[in-house]
Design a protein around this motif. Structure first.
Motif, PDB file in Angstrom:
ATOM      1  N   ALA A  36       0.819  -1.212   0.000  1.00 12.72           N
ATOM      2  CA  ALA A  36       0.000   0.000   0.000  1.00 12.72           C
ATOM      3  C   ALA A  36       0.852   1.261   0.000  1.00 12.72           C
ATOM      4  O   ALA A  36       0.417   2.316  -0.470  1.00 12.72           O
ATOM      5  N   ALA A  37       2.093   1.167   0.504  1.00 16.35           N
ATOM      6  CA  ALA A  37       2.964   2.344   0.622  1.00 16.35           C
ATOM      7  C   ALA A  37       3.341   2.933  -0.725  1.00 16.35           C
ATOM      8  O   ALA A  37       3.790   4.078  -0.796  1.00 16.35           O
ATOM      9  N   VAL A  38       3.167   2.196  -1.799  1.00 11.20           N
ATOM     10  CA  VAL A  38       3.391   2.757  -3.137  1.00 11.20           C
ATOM     11  C   VAL A  38       2.450   3.941  -3.370  1.00 11.20           C
ATOM     12  O   VAL A  38       2.800   4.907  -4.055  1.00 11.20           O
ATOM     13  N   PHE A  39       1.273   3.901  -2.745  1.00  5.79           N
ATOM     14  CA  PHE A  39       0.247   4.913  -2.971  1.00  5.79           C
ATOM     15  C   PHE A  39      -0.081   5.740  -1.730  1.00  5.79           C
ATOM     16  O   PHE A  39      -0.570   6.860  -1.871  1.00  5.79           O
ATOM     17  N   VAL A  40       0.156   5.191  -0.546  1.00  3.32           N
ATOM     18  CA  VAL A  40      -0.330   5.795   0.705  1.00  3.32           C
ATOM     19  C   VAL A  40       0.836   6.277   1.553  1.00  3.32           C
ATOM     20  O   VAL A  40       1.804   5.548   1.764  1.00  3.32           O
ATOM     21  N   GLU A  41       0.733   7.525   2.046  1.00  2.00           N
ATOM     22  CA  GLU A  41       1.749   8.049   2.963  1.00  2.00           C
ATOM     23  C   GLU A  41       1.603   7.434   4.344  1.00  2.00           C
ATOM     24  O   GLU A  41       2.573   6.979   4.939  1.00  2.00           O
ATOM     25  N   HIS A  42       0.394   7.472   4.871  1.00  2.00           N
ATOM     26  CA  HIS A  42       0.133   6.817   6.157  1.00  2.00           C
ATOM     27  C   HIS A  42      -1.364   6.620   6.333  1.00  2.00           C
ATOM     28  O   HIS A  42      -2.182   7.241   5.635  1.00  2.00           O
ATOM     29  N   PHE A  43      -1.691   5.742   7.249  1.00  2.00           N
ATOM     30  CA  PHE A  43      -3.066   5.602   7.715  1.00  2.00           C
ATOM     31  C   PHE A  43      -3.211   6.405   8.999  1.00  2.00           C
ATOM     32  O   PHE A  43      -2.239   6.648   9.715  1.00  2.00           O
ATOM     33  N   TRP A  44      -4.436   6.796   9.295  1.00  2.00           N
ATOM     34  CA  TRP A  44      -4.667   7.611  10.479  1.00  2.00           C
ATOM     35  C   TRP A  44      -6.064   7.322  11.027  1.00  2.00           C
ATOM     36  O   TRP A  44      -6.936   6.800  10.316  1.00  2.00           O
ATOM     37  N   SER A  45      -6.248   7.659  12.267  1.00  2.00           N
ATOM     38  CA  SER A  45      -7.583   7.568  12.862  1.00  2.00           C
ATOM     39  C   SER A  45      -7.767   8.707  13.847  1.00  2.00           C
ATOM     40  O   SER A  45      -6.808   9.194  14.450  1.00  2.00           O
ATOM     41  N   VAL A  46      -9.000   9.128  13.968  1.00  2.00           N
ATOM     42  CA  VAL A  46      -9.416  10.099  14.978  1.00  2.00           C
ATOM     43  C   VAL A  46     -10.657   9.530  15.657  1.00  2.00           C
ATOM     44  O   VAL A  46     -11.579   9.067  14.981  1.00  2.00           O
ATOM     45  N   SER A  47     -10.656   9.542  16.974  1.00  2.00           N
ATOM     46  CA  SER A  47     -11.839   9.101  17.710  1.00  2.00           C
ATOM     47  C   SER A  47     -12.089  10.069  18.859  1.00  2.00           C
ATOM     48  O   SER A  47     -11.153  10.701  19.369  1.00  2.00           O
ATOM     49  N   TRP A  48     -13.326  10.189  19.258  1.00  2.00           N
ATOM     50  CA  TRP A  48     -13.678  11.135  20.315  1.00  2.00           C
ATOM     51  C   TRP A  48     -14.937  10.670  21.042  1.00  2.00           C
ATOM     52  O   TRP A  48     -15.740   9.908  20.510  1.00  2.00           O
ATOM     53  N   ASP A  49     -15.059  11.147  22.259  1.00  2.00           N
ATOM     54  CA  ASP A  49     -16.273  10.933  23.051  1.00  2.00           C
ATOM     55  C   ASP A  49     -16.564  12.233  23.787  1.00  2.00           C
ATOM     56  O   ASP A  49     -15.994  12.529  24.834  1.00  2.00           O
ATOM     57  N   LEU A  50     -17.456  13.029  23.184  1.00  2.00           N
ATOM     58  CA  LEU A  50     -17.812  14.335  23.739  1.00  2.00           C
ATOM     59  C   LEU A  50     -19.242  14.337  24.265  1.00  2.00           C
ATOM     60  O   LEU A  50     -19.861  15.405  24.377  1.00  2.00           O
ATOM     61  N   ARG A  51     -19.749  13.174  24.592  1.00  2.00           N
ATOM     62  CA  ARG A  51     -21.107  13.118  25.134  1.00  2.00           C
ATOM     63  C   ARG A  51     -21.178  13.938  26.423  1.00  2.00           C
ATOM     64  O   ARG A  51     -20.330  13.808  27.301  1.00  2.00           O
ATOM     65  N   GLY A  52     -22.192  14.805  26.497  1.00  2.00           N
ATOM     66  CA  GLY A  52     -22.342  15.678  27.660  1.00  2.00           C
ATOM     67  C   GLY A  52     -21.456  16.910  27.626  1.00  2.00           C
ATOM     68  O   GLY A  52     -21.440  17.692  28.581  1.00  2.00           O
ATOM     69  N   GLN A  53     -20.713  17.091  26.518  1.00  2.00           N
ATOM     70  CA  GLN A  53     -19.832  18.245  26.377  1.00  2.00           C
ATOM     71  C   GLN A  53     -20.234  19.048  25.138  1.00  2.00           C
ATOM     72  O   GLN A  53     -20.999  18.589  24.296  1.00  2.00           O
ATOM     73  N   GLN A  54     -19.677  20.242  25.042  1.00  2.00           N
ATOM     74  CA  GLN A  54     -19.936  21.082  23.880  1.00  2.00           C
ATOM     75  C   GLN A  54     -19.233  20.507  22.651  1.00  2.00           C
ATOM     76  O   GLN A  54     -18.181  19.866  22.757  1.00  2.00           O
ATOM     77  N   PRO A  55     -19.794  20.722  21.457  1.00  2.00           N
ATOM     78  CA  PRO A  55     -19.084  20.325  20.239  1.00  2.00           C
ATOM     79  C   PRO A  55     -17.722  21.008  20.174  1.00  2.00           C
ATOM     80  O   PRO A  55     -17.500  22.060  20.780  1.00  2.00           O
ATOM     81  N   PHE A  56     -16.825  20.400  19.396  1.00  2.00           N
ATOM     82  CA  PHE A  56     -15.456  20.904  19.298  1.00  2.00           C
ATOM     83  C   PHE A  56     -15.125  21.165  17.836  1.00  2.00           C
ATOM     84  O   PHE A  56     -15.365  20.319  16.973  1.00  2.00           O
TER      85      PHE A  56
END
Length: 278
Positions: A36-56
């Motif tokens: 995959a590295a022929v085409f892709v620089e890196h994989f990434w993920s973002v996860s969050w849990d803001l339940r009960g909090q203001q949007p960010f």
């Protein structure tokens, strides 16, 4: 997986104000397989849990890259698409803004500039500034991507790496050229890029449009603006005139104009919001 995960509070190239927002979301990056590295620089993920909090709200000074993502969460829809969704994000010409809320996650592949077009034989300019659903035709078959960070990353890696075609030589040439644009401080003008390439300026413009989705002048300016923002976040009392000169602007006024066009604020205002503390 997990070669890079929520590093200590420090500026991150392209992520506005990351040093002050590390608690809002979990950010990970990891290397692709060799295939995959022929085409892709890196994989990434973002996860969050803001339940009960203001949007960010978060902002990214984007790279000249197409992203393929799998997104899910209880926020219902993102980028105009119902969740869960597999999405193709074209190059964003200004900056990428998103408001996260509730609980959710994204797993993505950041393609090398030109990598998406080379892997899928698509014109990258057709998705510039757009977010589209990744149809079954992208891989030539339906691709079931689970809503789980580790498993989704592996499915994407396997699918992207399963390339049976013949790689276009223009893509290899383009990859080396963009690496020079990104890393060589003296590479600041389109005519310098032409001189470093095997192409005429007209052909260079056509190759960049087809593979990257934006012209070479945009790529040159974007990498310099990313470096400028990172410098402002990394060190207090940055001398803007010196910074503009080091990064290749004709004068400070042009630097301020380009910075404002991208981020909607002057370098001084950016420093007041996101600059390194004294």
């Amino acid at each position: 997986m997990g070669a890079w995960k929520n590093p200590p509070a420090a500026p991150v190239l392209g992520v506005v104000g990351r040093a002050r927002t590390t608690s809002a979301f979990d950010l990970q990056r990891w290397a692709p397989s060799p295939q995959a590295a022929v085409f892709v620089e890196h994989f990434w993920s973002v996860s969050w849990d803001l339940r009960g909090q203001q949007p960010f709200d978060t902002t990214v000074i984007t790279f000249p890259s197409v992203h393929l993502t799998r997104e899910w969460g209880d926020d219902g829809a993102r980028h105009g698409h119902r969740l869960p969704a597999s999405l193709v994000h074209g190059v964003v010409e200004r900056v990428f803004h998103i408001r996260i809320r509730g609980r959710g996650a994204v797993v993505g592949a950041r393609f090398r500039p030109g990598g998406f077009a080379a892997r899928f034989d698509r014109d990258a300019a057709m998705v510039t500034g757009r977010v589209e659903r990744a149809g079954d035709d992208l891989f030539g078959r339906p691709l079931a991507i689970p809503d789980d960070i580790a498993r989704a990353g592996q499915v994407l890696d396997d699918a992207i790496g399963a390339f049976a075609g013949e790689l276009d030589p223009a893509y290899r040439t383009l990859t080396a050229l963009i690496d020079r644009i990104r890393t060589e401080a003296g590479m600041q003008r389109v005519e310098q890029v032409v001189a470093a390439s095997p192409w005429s300026e007209r052909t260079l413009q056509r190759v960049f449009r087809r593979y990257v989705g934006v012209p070479p002048k945009w790529v040159l300016c974007r990498y310099r603006l990313q470096q400028a923002a990172l410098a402002i976040e990394s060190a207090p009392d940055v001398d803007f005139a010196d910074l503009a000169a080091r990064l290749g602007w004709y004068d400070q006024a042009h630097f301020i104009n380009d910075f404002g066009a991208m981020l909607g604020c002057t370098p001084g205002e950016y420093a007041a919001r996101h600059g390194a503390p004294h």
